[in-house]
Scaffold this motif. Sequence first.
Motif, PDB file in Angstrom:
ATOM      1  N   ASN A 182      20.798   5.707  -5.974  1.00  0.00           N
ATOM      2  CA  ASN A 182      20.694   6.545  -7.165  1.00  0.00           C
ATOM      3  C   ASN A 182      19.864   7.794  -6.937  1.00  0.00           C
ATOM      4  OD1 ASN A 182      22.216   4.809  -8.703  1.00  0.00           O
ATOM      5  ND2 ASN A 182      20.427   3.575  -9.261  1.00  0.00           N
ATOM      6  N   GLY A 183      19.822   8.270  -5.713  1.00  0.00           N
ATOM      7  CA  GLY A 183      19.143   9.534  -5.465  1.00  0.00           C
ATOM      8  C   GLY A 183      17.658   9.446  -5.203  1.00  0.00           C
ATOM      9  N   PHE A 184      17.120   8.237  -5.145  1.00  0.00           N
ATOM     10  CA  PHE A 184      15.722   8.148  -4.726  1.00  0.00           C
ATOM     11  C   PHE A 184      15.501   6.912  -3.864  1.00  0.00           C
ATOM     12  CE2 PHE A 184      14.259   4.859  -7.652  1.00  0.00           C
ATOM     13  CZ  PHE A 184      15.180   4.944  -8.681  1.00  0.00           C
ATOM     14  N   ALA A 185      14.483   7.020  -2.984  1.00  0.00           N
ATOM     15  CA  ALA A 185      14.213   5.930  -2.050  1.00  0.00           C
ATOM     16  C   ALA A 185      13.375   4.861  -2.724  1.00  0.00           C
ATOM     17  CB  ALA A 185      13.465   6.473  -0.845  1.00  0.00           C
ATOM     18  N   ARG A 186      13.548   3.620  -2.222  1.00  0.00           N
ATOM     19  CA  ARG A 186      12.657   2.596  -2.724  1.00  0.00           C
ATOM     20  C   ARG A 186      12.296   1.634  -1.600  1.00  0.00           C
ATOM     21  NH1 ARG A 186      15.812   0.280  -7.743  1.00  0.00           N
ATOM     22  NH2 ARG A 186      17.203   1.948  -7.258  1.00  0.00           N
ATOM     23  N   ILE A 187      11.096   1.072  -1.672  1.00  0.00           N
ATOM     24  CA  ILE A 187      10.589   0.252  -0.581  1.00  0.00           C
ATOM     25  C   ILE A 187      10.562  -1.206  -1.018  1.00  0.00           C
ATOM     26  CG2 ILE A 187       8.605  -0.173   0.923  1.00  0.00           C
ATOM     27  CD1 ILE A 187       7.798   2.757   0.497  1.00  0.00           C
ATOM     28  N   ASP A 188      11.110  -2.066  -0.196  1.00  0.00           N
ATOM     29  CA  ASP A 188      11.100  -3.493  -0.490  1.00  0.00           C
ATOM     30  C   ASP A 188       9.756  -4.095  -0.029  1.00  0.00           C
ATOM     31  OD1 ASP A 188      11.513  -6.114  -0.832  1.00  0.00           O
ATOM     32  OD2 ASP A 188      13.322  -6.279   0.420  1.00  0.00           O
ATOM     33  N   PRO A 189       8.929  -4.547  -0.962  1.00  0.00           N
ATOM     34  CA  PRO A 189       7.601  -5.052  -0.585  1.00  0.00           C
ATOM     35  C   PRO A 189       7.673  -6.265   0.340  1.00  0.00           C
ATOM     36  CG  PRO A 189       7.809  -4.843  -2.973  1.00  0.00           C
ATOM     37  CD  PRO A 189       9.163  -4.639  -2.405  1.00  0.00           C
ATOM     38  N   GLU A 190       8.804  -7.010   0.297  1.00  0.00           N
ATOM     39  CA  GLU A 190       8.964  -8.198   1.140  1.00  0.00           C
ATOM     40  C   GLU A 190       9.013  -7.821   2.624  1.00  0.00           C
ATOM     41  OE1 GLU A 190      10.395 -11.666  -0.133  1.00  0.00           O
ATOM     42  OE2 GLU A 190       8.972 -11.014  -1.676  1.00  0.00           O
ATOM     43  N   LYS A 191       9.694  -6.683   2.879  1.00  0.00           N
ATOM     44  CA  LYS A 191       9.895  -6.287   4.276  1.00  0.00           C
ATOM     45  C   LYS A 191       8.856  -5.299   4.768  1.00  0.00           C
ATOM     46  CE  LYS A 191      14.943  -6.744   4.161  1.00  0.00           C
ATOM     47  NZ  LYS A 191      16.112  -5.891   3.965  1.00  0.00           N
ATOM     48  N   CYS A 192       8.263  -4.550   3.872  1.00  0.00           N
ATOM     49  CA  CYS A 192       7.359  -3.463   4.254  1.00  0.00           C
ATOM     50  C   CYS A 192       6.149  -3.999   5.011  1.00  0.00           C
ATOM     51  CB  CYS A 192       6.894  -2.709   3.013  1.00  0.00           C
ATOM     52  SG  CYS A 192       5.761  -1.373   3.368  1.00  0.00           S
ATOM     53  N   ILE A 193       5.792  -3.289   6.093  1.00  0.00           N
ATOM     54  CA  ILE A 193       4.622  -3.714   6.871  1.00  0.00           C
ATOM     55  C   ILE A 193       3.443  -2.747   6.672  1.00  0.00           C
ATOM     56  CG2 ILE A 193       5.904  -5.009   8.617  1.00  0.00           C
ATOM     57  CD1 ILE A 193       5.792  -2.454  10.364  1.00  0.00           C
ATOM     58  N   ASN A 194       3.572  -1.867   5.673  1.00  0.00           N
ATOM     59  CA  ASN A 194       2.504  -0.922   5.340  1.00  0.00           C
ATOM     60  C   ASN A 194       2.081  -0.036   6.516  1.00  0.00           C
ATOM     61  OD1 ASN A 194       2.079  -1.540   2.560  1.00  0.00           O
ATOM     62  ND2 ASN A 194       1.124  -3.469   3.202  1.00  0.00           N
TER      63      ASN A 194
ATOM     64  N   LYS B 129       0.805  -1.227   0.000  1.00  0.00           N
ATOM     65  CA  LYS B 129       0.000   0.000   0.000  1.00  0.00           C
ATOM     66  C   LYS B 129       0.836   1.275   0.000  1.00  0.00           C
ATOM     67  CE  LYS B 129      -4.084  -1.883   0.113  1.00  0.00           C
ATOM     68  NZ  LYS B 129      -4.817  -1.917  -1.159  1.00  0.00           N
ATOM     69  N   VAL B 130       2.117   1.158   0.387  1.00  0.00           N
ATOM     70  CA  VAL B 130       2.951   2.359   0.486  1.00  0.00           C
ATOM     71  C   VAL B 130       4.024   2.296  -0.599  1.00  0.00           C
ATOM     72  CG1 VAL B 130       4.325   3.780   2.035  1.00  0.00           C
ATOM     73  CG2 VAL B 130       2.605   2.249   2.967  1.00  0.00           C
ATOM     74  N   MET B 131       4.180   3.398  -1.332  1.00  0.00           N
ATOM     75  CA  MET B 131       5.240   3.373  -2.339  1.00  0.00           C
ATOM     76  C   MET B 131       5.806   4.760  -2.585  1.00  0.00           C
ATOM     77  SD  MET B 131       2.508   2.603  -5.136  1.00  0.00           S
ATOM     78  CE  MET B 131       1.032   3.164  -4.380  1.00  0.00           C
ATOM     79  N   VAL B 132       7.089   4.775  -3.030  1.00  0.00           N
ATOM     80  CA  VAL B 132       7.734   6.030  -3.373  1.00  0.00           C
ATOM     81  C   VAL B 132       7.337   6.350  -4.804  1.00  0.00           C
ATOM     82  CG1 VAL B 132       9.928   7.232  -3.538  1.00  0.00           C
ATOM     83  CG2 VAL B 132       9.672   5.349  -1.922  1.00  0.00           C
ATOM     84  N   LYS B 133       6.605   7.441  -4.971  1.00  0.00           N
ATOM     85  CA  LYS B 133       6.106   7.736  -6.308  1.00  0.00           C
ATOM     86  C   LYS B 133       7.021   8.699  -7.050  1.00  0.00           C
ATOM     87  CE  LYS B 133       1.834   7.111  -7.360  1.00  0.00           C
ATOM     88  NZ  LYS B 133       0.421   7.331  -7.597  1.00  0.00           N
ATOM     89  N   CYS B 134       8.300   8.334  -7.111  1.00  0.00           N
ATOM     90  CA  CYS B 134       9.237   9.153  -7.872  1.00  0.00           C
ATOM     91  C   CYS B 134      10.451   8.301  -8.214  1.00  0.00           C
ATOM     92  CB  CYS B 134       9.680  10.370  -7.077  1.00  0.00           C
ATOM     93  SG  CYS B 134      10.794  11.422  -8.022  1.00  0.00           S
ATOM     94  N   ARG B 135      10.982   8.493  -9.424  1.00  0.00           N
ATOM     95  CA  ARG B 135      12.171   7.742  -9.818  1.00  0.00           C
ATOM     96  C   ARG B 135      13.263   8.696 -10.319  1.00  0.00           C
ATOM     97  NH1 ARG B 135      11.985   2.709 -10.484  1.00  0.00           N
ATOM     98  NH2 ARG B 135      13.315   2.698 -12.311  1.00  0.00           N
TER      99      ARG B 135
ATOM    100  N   SER C 202      10.913  -1.300   9.946  1.00  0.00           N
ATOM    101  CA  SER C 202      11.223  -2.662   9.485  1.00  0.00           C
ATOM    102  C   SER C 202      12.374  -2.715   8.484  1.00  0.00           C
ATOM    103  CB  SER C 202       9.975  -3.299   8.884  1.00  0.00           C
ATOM    104  OG  SER C 202       9.524  -2.516   7.807  1.00  0.00           O
ATOM    105  N   ASP C 203      13.163  -1.619   8.401  1.00  0.00           N
ATOM    106  CA  ASP C 203      14.325  -1.572   7.496  1.00  0.00           C
ATOM    107  C   ASP C 203      13.991  -1.928   6.058  1.00  0.00           C
ATOM    108  OD1 ASP C 203      16.141  -0.708   9.287  1.00  0.00           O
ATOM    109  OD2 ASP C 203      16.692  -2.725   9.993  1.00  0.00           O
ATOM    110  N   ALA C 204      12.825  -1.497   5.612  1.00  0.00           N
ATOM    111  CA  ALA C 204      12.404  -1.884   4.261  1.00  0.00           C
ATOM    112  C   ALA C 204      12.872  -0.897   3.206  1.00  0.00           C
ATOM    113  CB  ALA C 204      10.875  -1.995   4.222  1.00  0.00           C
ATOM    114  N   ILE C 205      13.406   0.256   3.630  1.00  0.00           N
ATOM    115  CA  ILE C 205      13.700   1.312   2.655  1.00  0.00           C
ATOM    116  C   ILE C 205      15.202   1.421   2.394  1.00  0.00           C
ATOM    117  CG2 ILE C 205      13.472   3.777   2.132  1.00  0.00           C
ATOM    118  CD1 ILE C 205      10.968   3.811   3.810  1.00  0.00           C
ATOM    119  N   THR C 206      15.536   1.535   1.114  1.00  0.00           N
ATOM    120  CA  THR C 206      16.924   1.823   0.752  1.00  0.00           C
ATOM    121  C   THR C 206      16.915   3.073  -0.118  1.00  0.00           C
ATOM    122  OG1 THR C 206      16.625   0.321  -1.087  1.00  0.00           O
ATOM    123  CG2 THR C 206      17.846  -0.524   0.800  1.00  0.00           C
TER     124      THR C 206
END
Lengths: 268, 193
Positions: free
Chosen positions: A233-245, A192-198, A226-230
């Motif tokens: 390359n200048g933008f954040a991204r969320i790992d769906p495996e780890k994300c707890i929404n 349900k949560v995502m970084v909407k920029c690349r 939950s350490d889901a975000i890395t």
Amino acid sequence: MTVFYACAVLGALGLIFGLALNYAGKKFAVETDERVSRVRECLGGANCGACGYAGCDAFAEAVVKGEAKVNGCAPAGEKGAKAIAEIMGVETAASERLVARVLCQGANGVAKERYVYDGYKSCAVAAGIAGGPKECRFACIGLGDCMAHCSFGAIKMQDGLCVIDEDVCRGCGTCVANCPRGVIKLLPASQKVMVKCRNSDVAREARRVCMHACIGCGLCRKNCPSDAITVENGFARIDPEKCINCGKCASVCPCQAIENLSASDADR
Amino acid sequence: MNNMNILLFFVDCVICNNFIFSRFLGCCPFLGVSSKVETAVSMGIAVTFVMTIASLFTWMVNTWVLVPLNLRFMETVSFILVIAALVQFIEMFLKKSSPSLYRALGIYLPLITTNCAVLGVATLNVKNAYNLLYSVLNGCFGGIGFLLAIALMAGVRERLESSKIPESMKGFPITLVTAGLMALAFMGFKGLV
């Protein structure tokens, strides 16, 4: 007398051809596997080609031959995969439903415009002209190449952005393949949560071209339980495996680059 | 000398008396399946194939059945019967012997049953009193003429796709105008043979 001949000749011709065709029908009968047509009925039926075969018929044949996986048709979804598995008498692993999501919020007024584009209505064409009509070179161009290719009518254009109706989207990935900017991604529907920029430009540049650009500050990463975000390359991204929404990242983001769908659901 | 005649006959059938551009036969598939070059060529090949074989069979029916029994007035109805049965038979035969060709021709094969160019070639053969060889050649060359016309048309239509056309001319109007202009151009070949 002529009438009699005419009738006789036509009747005889018809009879001869009829018998010949009847004989040919038996002689040249091709055995078709009835499973092919049954599998065919379970598919999406849009001939979208996302499975990698020439069309739904070709995919159905490949399934019956055992060359294609029973869950290879994304538009048919889990339900279709199960039905096909039943016909083929095999087990199917439950696959997560994927939906296409636009990772850009650069609507008109949010992202800066480079020039007014009045040419052929195609993102692919516009992208090739001086880097596209928007200043951000990662942004959705908004001329609807994805909409034109969607077989299910799940995409519409709004304020210079494509908007995907997740209830209608079947996750075939045709839009992903046809976006010249690669701004559409297939993500699990449960995410349900995502970084909407690349945008991978440096923070200042990214901020200049779009109000909602991710500047890669890392605030979301620090606040993620939950350490889901890395941040790469200048933008954040969320790992769906780890994300707890939990949506914490979305609330701390200084640029509103992260969207929390469950929050916007509640707003509605 | 005979070879020379056949060559001239070829030019006559394909260019001077093109089935579509100067006889206006087979216009339905010409307009219907000419939006892509690939499918247009498949259709053209299928028509050529059927026209050749239909010429052979209708010549046999005409010369050995209709003429001896003095039933010339039955031409049309018996030719339709022959063509319909023949196309059906060819479809079955291809499905068995060459599935790849069958798939390539696809829906176009049964569509040809109602293509008036096929009936047209049969009637023309009778009208011009061609012998067996010339009947078959007329069918084959006429089909090649059709192939040429539909492939040219499809090429033009593919380019029309991305050109700016006034709203009222979009779709069929511009296609019909294009077909008319192409027919005019082919009129220029009249009298070549």
